[in-house]
Design an enzyme around this catalytic site. Structure first.
Site, PDB file in Angstrom:
ATOM      1  N   ASP A  16      -8.943  57.441  73.953  1.00  0.00           N
ATOM      2  CA  ASP A  16     -10.402  57.396  73.930  1.00  0.00           C
ATOM      3  C   ASP A  16     -10.968  58.624  74.643  1.00  0.00           C
ATOM      4  O   ASP A  16     -10.220  59.538  75.013  1.00  0.00           O
ATOM      5  CB  ASP A  16     -10.913  56.098  74.563  1.00  0.00           C
ATOM      6  CG  ASP A  16     -10.493  55.912  76.011  1.00  0.00           C
ATOM      7  OD1 ASP A  16     -10.118  56.905  76.676  1.00  0.00           O
ATOM      8  OD2 ASP A  16     -10.534  54.761  76.490  1.00  0.00           O
ATOM      9  N   GLN A  17     -12.256  58.652  74.859  1.00  0.00           N
ATOM     10  CA  GLN A  17     -12.918  59.800  75.466  1.00  0.00           C
ATOM     11  C   GLN A  17     -12.420  60.081  76.890  1.00  0.00           C
ATOM     12  O   GLN A  17     -12.461  61.206  77.355  1.00  0.00           O
ATOM     13  CB  GLN A  17     -14.432  59.562  75.469  1.00  0.00           C
ATOM     14  CG  GLN A  17     -15.238  60.777  75.859  1.00  0.00           C
ATOM     15  CD  GLN A  17     -16.727  60.520  75.699  1.00  0.00           C
ATOM     16  OE1 GLN A  17     -17.160  59.402  75.478  1.00  0.00           O
ATOM     17  NE2 GLN A  17     -17.514  61.579  75.828  1.00  0.00           N
TER      18      GLN A  17
END
Length: 135
Positions: A16-17
């Protein structure tokens, strides 16, 4: 009890980010471990499908202990703790290359006839392959 360990390298697309493995990807890691466990028994999952048998997931429980990150080398240990019948339970333990516990989980799947959608017993050939692990 039957156990198999599978190695997985975390790909960038699975993060994810924040750079952590996206939580939903653990279900995919579990599936990879299940498929490889069957293959190592000498009964690839595709053989089940060729027999007209499917294995949908009935339930999944998961616990995140710490994050895995991009390029981590993970070990997924999958255990079949009990002799299956029409249901089969899998327990998972995911560790990183340092041996640190990342994730634990459990799934329960059922055997179904893919033509009728009804429950069925585990195929006899699979039962014979698993039998020595539950003697």
């Amino acid at each position: 009890m039957y156990q198999k360990e599978v190695q997985i390298r975390v790909r960038y697309a699975e993060t994810d980010q924040m750079g952590y493995v996206y939580y939903g990807n653990y279900a995919m890691y579990y599936e990879v471990a299940r498929v490889e466990a069957f293959r190592s028994l000498g009964f690839p999952y595709k053989s089940l499908e060729d027999m007209g048998i499917g294995m949908p997931v009935l339930s999944m429980n998961i616990r995140y202990h710490q994050p895995a990150k991009y390029d981590d080398h993970l070990t997924v240990k999958v255990t079949i703790p009990d002799k299956p019948r029409a249901r089969i339970k899998f327990i998972y333990e995911v560790t990183n290359e340092g041996g640190r516990l990342i994730n634990t989980g459990e799934t329960e799947l059922v055997f179904i006839n893919m033509d009728t959608g009804r429950l069925t017993r585990m195929p006899e050939v699979m039962e014979k392959l698993l039998e020595p692990h539950f003697a």
